[in-house]
Design an enzyme around this catalytic site. Structure first.
Site, PDB file in Angstrom:
ATOM      1  N   LYS A  47      45.092  61.455  51.289  1.00  8.25           N
ATOM      2  CA  LYS A  47      46.390  61.214  50.629  1.00  8.25           C
ATOM      3  C   LYS A  47      46.229  61.369  49.115  1.00  8.25           C
ATOM      4  O   LYS A  47      45.110  61.364  48.593  1.00  8.25           O
ATOM      5  CB  LYS A  47      46.880  59.801  50.970  1.00  8.25           C
ATOM      6  CG  LYS A  47      45.980  58.699  50.414  1.00  8.25           C
ATOM      7  CD  LYS A  47      46.371  57.325  50.971  1.00  8.25           C
ATOM      8  CE  LYS A  47      45.455  56.242  50.424  1.00  8.25           C
ATOM      9  NZ  LYS A  47      45.643  54.959  51.134  1.00  8.25           N
ATOM     10  N   ARG A 145      52.437  44.001  53.777  1.00  6.24           N
ATOM     11  CA  ARG A 145      53.027  45.145  53.113  1.00  6.24           C
ATOM     12  C   ARG A 145      53.953  45.823  54.103  1.00  6.24           C
ATOM     13  O   ARG A 145      55.064  46.189  53.783  1.00  6.24           O
ATOM     14  CB  ARG A 145      51.884  46.082  52.667  1.00  6.24           C
ATOM     15  CG  ARG A 145      52.296  47.204  51.771  1.00  6.24           C
ATOM     16  CD  ARG A 145      51.096  47.865  51.122  1.00  6.24           C
ATOM     17  NE  ARG A 145      50.282  48.656  52.061  1.00  6.24           N
ATOM     18  CZ  ARG A 145      49.237  49.382  51.669  1.00  6.24           C
ATOM     19  NH1 ARG A 145      48.868  49.407  50.403  1.00  6.24           N
ATOM     20  NH2 ARG A 145      48.554  50.079  52.546  1.00  6.24           N
ATOM     21  N   ARG A 230      38.670  54.498  59.011  1.00  4.02           N
ATOM     22  CA  ARG A 230      39.420  55.298  58.026  1.00  4.02           C
ATOM     23  C   ARG A 230      38.701  55.209  56.698  1.00  4.02           C
ATOM     24  O   ARG A 230      38.469  54.108  56.195  1.00  4.02           O
ATOM     25  CB  ARG A 230      40.839  54.731  57.818  1.00  4.02           C
ATOM     26  CG  ARG A 230      41.649  54.543  59.075  1.00  4.02           C
ATOM     27  CD  ARG A 230      43.076  54.069  58.745  1.00  4.02           C
ATOM     28  NE  ARG A 230      43.113  52.796  58.043  1.00  4.02           N
ATOM     29  CZ  ARG A 230      43.192  51.615  58.619  1.00  4.02           C
ATOM     30  NH1 ARG A 230      43.247  51.520  59.937  1.00  4.02           N
ATOM     31  NH2 ARG A 230      43.226  50.516  57.892  1.00  4.02           N
ATOM     32  N   TYR A 274      47.355  60.497  16.106  1.00  2.00           N
ATOM     33  CA  TYR A 274      48.612  59.778  15.836  1.00  2.00           C
ATOM     34  C   TYR A 274      48.368  58.357  15.350  1.00  2.00           C
ATOM     35  O   TYR A 274      47.566  57.616  15.931  1.00  2.00           O
ATOM     36  CB  TYR A 274      49.449  59.710  17.104  1.00  2.00           C
ATOM     37  CG  TYR A 274      50.017  61.035  17.522  1.00  2.00           C
ATOM     38  CD1 TYR A 274      50.853  61.766  16.678  1.00  2.00           C
ATOM     39  CD2 TYR A 274      49.733  61.563  18.781  1.00  2.00           C
ATOM     40  CE1 TYR A 274      51.392  62.978  17.085  1.00  2.00           C
ATOM     41  CE2 TYR A 274      50.257  62.780  19.188  1.00  2.00           C
ATOM     42  CZ  TYR A 274      51.086  63.487  18.334  1.00  2.00           C
ATOM     43  OH  TYR A 274      51.604  64.685  18.737  1.00  2.00           O
ATOM     44  N   CYS A 321      45.933  61.810  22.914  1.00  2.00           N
ATOM     45  CA  CYS A 321      47.272  62.412  22.910  1.00  2.00           C
ATOM     46  C   CYS A 321      47.600  62.937  24.315  1.00  2.00           C
ATOM     47  O   CYS A 321      46.797  62.825  25.229  1.00  2.00           O
ATOM     48  CB  CYS A 321      47.333  63.573  21.915  1.00  2.00           C
ATOM     49  SG  CYS A 321      46.725  63.173  20.275  1.00  2.00           S
TER      50      CYS A 321
END
Ligand SMILES: *Cc1c(COP(=O)(O)O)cnc(C)c1O
Length: 398
Positions: A47, A145, A230, A274, A321
């Site tokens: 995934k 969940r 898994r 920055y 950045c």
């Protein structure tokens, strides 16, 4: 090598790119399969674009390495694998987008049902497309969940078994705390799941796969009577947490590289990037590297962490950045020299170090590597395949 492929490879190597070592990925899966034991099937979790490593190539490599099933989170991720010609078993972890269920069933993709309602919806879709839906029933044993509470497990499993449009292939649960030092919650959750599967089997319902462990539980031997494990994070050679040591021989699959685009000097008092949050105290040689948070490098690494140049640490100067970062140069180096951003040699910053500095977990560090970074896949130490998701192009070495 075809000239177009070779020329693109040269271009990618001259800029920011990720190296993915498929030999290591293969070896990691074989080691984890050994740890799980010969009687357990292996599900490779790909995934989130294979935790940033590239879902198509990793999916193919995982099946070739002996994985029995692939897992993704979204139906579209599975459809991408199908479109790439992967016709092996794929499971969607978590509840599918209901609007994609018909397509998933037509493509022979296994779906997770986490409630009676979800199961009914999947069965209706199966009937609609005239194809039995492959279903894994998810139990909620404590993570809270998603899933069926253990006390309803037998009842929902029976509904699944009796529906002609459902092929109940698996029952599973997901641990809340397998990567924590305290095993007590994991053992309690395992107990609840084991009691459910026993009751389901006693009710005469047979399922091929009963699966609990993720990487952490697999490595810790908390597998119970699971017939499948898994594993995601450990297949990529990364530790689930500090509390879980990887088995010997498992090595990180991904490294991240770039090149110095500008080497220059700043004077005492001059600032960098920055907000000028870094100021030189002495004359200092610094260099610009074309990587930033738009590539997935956390901005929280501003003025923290380092890259390596010629094996030496080059500290990040000023703010990261979107597209560029400036580092102090500890060694003589010239524009075009290589920079390691994530690596595994002595002084390199490993992905877990970035996670620590960014106050997150290593999963997030690799999963958010953006598609802007071209992926170069290595076999036998040589680039074998490369992929550019910006241009939607891929190249085979031979
Ligand atoms: C992501 C996921 C896994 C893989 O976990 P790792 O810790 O990466 O091994 C396993 N099971 C479920 C349900 C998941 O969502």
């Amino acid at each position: 090598m075809r000239p177009a492929a070779e020329s693109r490879l040269r271009s990618y190597l001259a800029g920011t790119h990720a190296r993915i070592d498929l030999d290591r990925y293969t070896r990691n899966i074989q080691i984890l399969k050994d740890v799980a034991g010969p009687d357990r099937a292996f599900m490779a979790v790909v995934k989130g674009n294979a935790y940033g490593h590239g879902a198509i190539v990793c999916g193919q490599a995982a099946l070739a390495a002996g994985a029995d099933v692939l897992a993704v989170a979204r139906v579209r991720e599975a459809l991408l694998l199908r479109r790439a010609g992967i016709d092996g078993p794929i499971l969607i972890l978590g509840g599918p987008n209901p609007e994609f269920v018909d397509e998933a069933i037509e493509a022979g993709i296994a779906l997770t049902a986490g409630s009676r309602t979800a199961l009914a919806h999947i069965a209706e879709a199966g009937k609609r497309v005239s194809r039995r839906a492959i279903v894994h029933l998810k139990l909620d044993t404590g993570l809270h969940r998603f899933g069926v509470r253990p006390e309803h497990a037998v009842e929902v499993a029976r509904v699944a078994q009796q529906n002609p449009w459902v092929d109940l292939e698996g029952i599973y649960a997901h641990f809340s705390s397998a990567d924590e030092p305290d095993p007590v919650p994991t053992l309690a959750e395992m107990n609840a799941a084991e009691e459910s599967i026993t009751a389901i089997r006693q009710a005469g319902i047979d399922v091929r796969y009963f699966h609990l462990p993720n990487s952490a539980a697999t490595i810790s031997g908390l597998t119970g009577s699971s017939t499948l494990v898994r594993s995601g994070i450990a297949t990529y050679g990364l530790q689930p947490s500090d509390a879980v040591q990887l088995p010997p021989g498992i090595e990180p699959v991904l490294s991240l590289h770039s090149r110095l685009t500008r080497v220059f000097e700043i004077l005492p008092g001059e600032g960098v990037s920055y907000g000028l949050t870094y100021r030189a105290t002495d004359r200092e040689v610094v260099a610009t590297v074309p990587i930033g948070y738009g590539d997935g490098l956390p901005r929280s690494l501003s003025n923290r962490g380092w890259f390596t140049v010629k094996g030496e640490r080059a500290p990040i100067r000023g703010r990261v950045c979107m597209d560029q970062t400036i580092v102090g140069l500890p060694v003589d180096a010239v524009e075009g020299d290589e920079v390691v951003i994530i690596g595994h040699q002595a002084n390199d910053m490993p992905a877990d170090m970035i996670a620590t500095l960014d106050n997150t977990i290593v999963y997030e560090v690799v999963a958010r590597l953006s598609l802007r970074v071209p992926r170069i896949y290595y076999r036998n130490g040589e680039p074998a395949f490369w992929e550019d998701d910006i241009l939607g192009e891929s190249f085979l070495a031979t």
